[in-house]
Design a protein around this motif. Structure first.
Motif, PDB file in Angstrom:
ATOM      1  N   UNK A 223      -7.898  70.240 108.964  1.00 18.54           N
ATOM      2  CA  UNK A 223      -8.316  71.079 109.914  1.00 18.54           C
ATOM      3  C   UNK A 223      -9.298  70.417 110.955  1.00 18.54           C
ATOM      4  N   UNK A 224      -9.640  69.180 110.647  1.00 19.04           N
ATOM      5  CA  UNK A 224     -10.603  68.526 111.778  1.00 19.04           C
ATOM      6  C   UNK A 224      -9.956  67.949 112.910  1.00 19.04           C
ATOM      7  N   UNK A 225      -9.419  68.797 113.775  1.00 14.40           N
ATOM      8  CA  UNK A 225      -8.767  68.401 114.743  1.00 14.40           C
ATOM      9  C   UNK A 225      -9.434  69.055 116.071  1.00 14.40           C
ATOM     10  N   UNK A 226      -9.872  70.488 115.788  1.00 13.18           N
ATOM     11  CA  UNK A 226     -10.520  71.013 116.994  1.00 13.18           C
ATOM     12  C   UNK A 226     -11.858  71.984 116.550  1.00 13.18           C
ATOM     13  N   UNK A 227     -13.045  71.578 116.785  1.00 10.67           N
ATOM     14  CA  UNK A 227     -14.226  72.306 116.111  1.00 10.67           C
ATOM     15  C   UNK A 227     -14.750  73.030 117.165  1.00 10.67           C
ATOM     16  N   UNK A 228     -15.608  74.244 116.692  1.00 12.73           N
ATOM     17  CA  UNK A 228     -16.359  74.890 117.507  1.00 12.73           C
ATOM     18  C   UNK A 228     -17.685  74.921 116.748  1.00 12.73           C
ATOM     19  N   UNK A 229     -18.705  74.585 117.598  1.00 11.67           N
ATOM     20  CA  UNK A 229     -20.120  74.446 116.780  1.00 11.67           C
ATOM     21  C   UNK A 229     -20.931  75.631 117.109  1.00 11.67           C
TER      22      UNK A 229
END
Length: 444
Positions: free
Chosen positions: A10-16
């Motif tokens: 899942x660590x491909x595209x992150x929202x902070x």
């Protein structure tokens, strides 16, 4: 470590996401979100979007209101993101609720820091401390981690879905926590033994403390030539490194590089890393290193002082030093720091500016812990005489028969150790007790 189910890739595209409740707290929330971005980048996770969310009150189910939560979920689906990372600490139930709502993995700042620590730990002690913190963090979240291990029961009095496996998993984690605590206690006992050995030949010790990425490891390398890891990343090093430096008056000093601090450091990590940070609590004085180029430098100062207070080390003599002055573009900001910290040293580890002044100030700090003593030592005690010549400044030497009268300036702990050795010798009749009592003089 307990084999907890790995998250899907899942660590491909992150929202902070950073949530705050004080209308005046937006600047601090922005700064914290920027720091979270640096933490996430340290893990190598690409960040596609950042979002600050204001909410009037804390909501038990999702931390924020359902309306704003739905907006975030829509944003995630529109951009095809894989993970939401909150700057806020989420309870286990909030984490599960978010994952059920968004259909993707949701983590918080605490889990990010734990992952960084797990990757950075090198020594057995640091690995044990990280494992303990991870286990304590995962225990209330096991229903989330073991969702694939469901056991269905039927009939009256059935245990219910997942209960048997969950209880087994909790027992396994608690057993692992107990093991970690036992092994950490053994490590601490070993460290205490090493510390006793150091006290037999006491040398002043200073601990370099400060916010993460302030340049502590770089300073240690600059002063001692130590081969330590240096990276422009948060928490680049977690393990303490101690090296010896010779001050201008030839007085040796042990310098210890400690783990860096960060705002909103999870309390379980403060507790888990207590053994690592105890070097700061047990040192003779602290060198508090700060990054002068950071706009939030005062926040970093307060964060470090808060953690030191939790360790009981905030009252220690402290030499404040501001690093990276070559990167400060605002001369007014630097002038303001000089006014606020008139006794601080301003330096650049990169260019070498201010390093000589720092070493001179360190020598002054060591000197304030020095005492003057006069000893009458048997000439047969060659090792003690050699130790005094190595670690003390000899003012006078007089030979009187089988004894040597020495007047020396030396660290208080070394003076105490020498006196104890001479008293032990007198107690064993290696020295005439009467003669010893008359001749051993403390003058400082």
């Amino acid at each position: 470590m307990i084999d907890i189910k790995e998250k899907e890739k899942m660590v491909e595209r992150a929202l902070l996401v950073g949530a705050y409740t004080d209308t005046n707290g937006r600047p601090e929330a922005t700064s914290l979100l920027e720091e979270l971005e640096e933490l996430v980048k340290t893990l190598g996770i690409p960040i596609m979007d950042r979002l600050l969310v204001y909410h009037r009150e804390q909501h038990a189910r999702l931390l924020i209101g359902t309306g704003k939560a739905d907006e975030i979920v829509k944003r995630v689906k529109d951009q095809g993101l894989d993970v939401i990372i909150f700057d806020n600490e989420l309870t286990p139930s909030q984490q599960r609720n978010w994952e059920n709502l968004a259909g993707i993995t949701v983590i918080d700042r605490q889990e990010v820091i734990l992952d960084i620590f797990a990757r950075r730990a090198q020594t057995r002690e640091a690995r044990l401390q990280v494992e303990l913190a991870q286990l304590e963090y995962s225990l209330p979240r096991l229903t989330r981690a073991w969702g694939h291990l469901v056991r269905q029961g039927g009939g009256i009095g059935a245990r219910g879905e997942g209960e048997t496996q969950l209880e087994q998993d909790k027992r396994r984690v608690r057993t692992a926590i107990d093991r970690c605590k036992r092994e950490l206690e053994q490590v601490r006992l070993s460290r205490a033994t090493q510390r006793k050995d150091r006290k037999r030949a006491p040398v002043p010790n200073a601990a370099i403390v400060g916010y993460t990425n302030a340049g502590k490891s770089s300073l240690l390398r600059r002063l001692t030539g130590a081969d330590v890891l240096i990276e422009d990343k948060l928490f680049a090093t977690l393990d303490t490194t101690t090296r010896k430096i010779a001050l201008p008056n030839k007085q040796p000093l042990l310098l210890t590089d400690t783990v860096g601090f960060v705002r909103k450091l999870p309390h379980r990590l403060v507790e888990a890393f207590n053994a690592t940070l105890e070097e700061a609590a047990l040192s003779d004085f602290l060198i508090h290193l700060l990054d002068a180029s950071q706009p939030e430098v005062m926040e970093y100062y307060n964060t470090t002082m808060k953690v030191l207070a939790e360790l009981g080390a905030d009252a220690k003599r402290t030499l404040i030093a501001f690093n990276k002055i070559d990167k400060v573009g605002d001369s007014a900001a630097l002038a303001g720091l000089r006014r606020h910290f008139p006794d601080a040293v301003f330096l650049s580890v990169h260019t070498g500016e201010g390093i000589e002044e720092l070493v001179e100030r360190m020598a002054e700090f060591v000197a304030t812990g020095m005492v003057t003593r006069e000893f009458l030592i048997p000439q047969s005690a060659g090792s003690l005489l050699a130790q005094l010549h190595r670690q003390a400044r000899i003012l006078e030497t007089h030979y009187e028969g089988e004894f040597v009268r020495i007047v020396a300036v030396l660290p208080g702990r070394l003076a105490e150790a020498c006196e104890n050795l001479l008293k032990e010798a007198a107690a064993k009749n290696l020295i005439d007790p009467t003669f010893f009592t008359d001749k051993l003089i403390a003058t400082g």
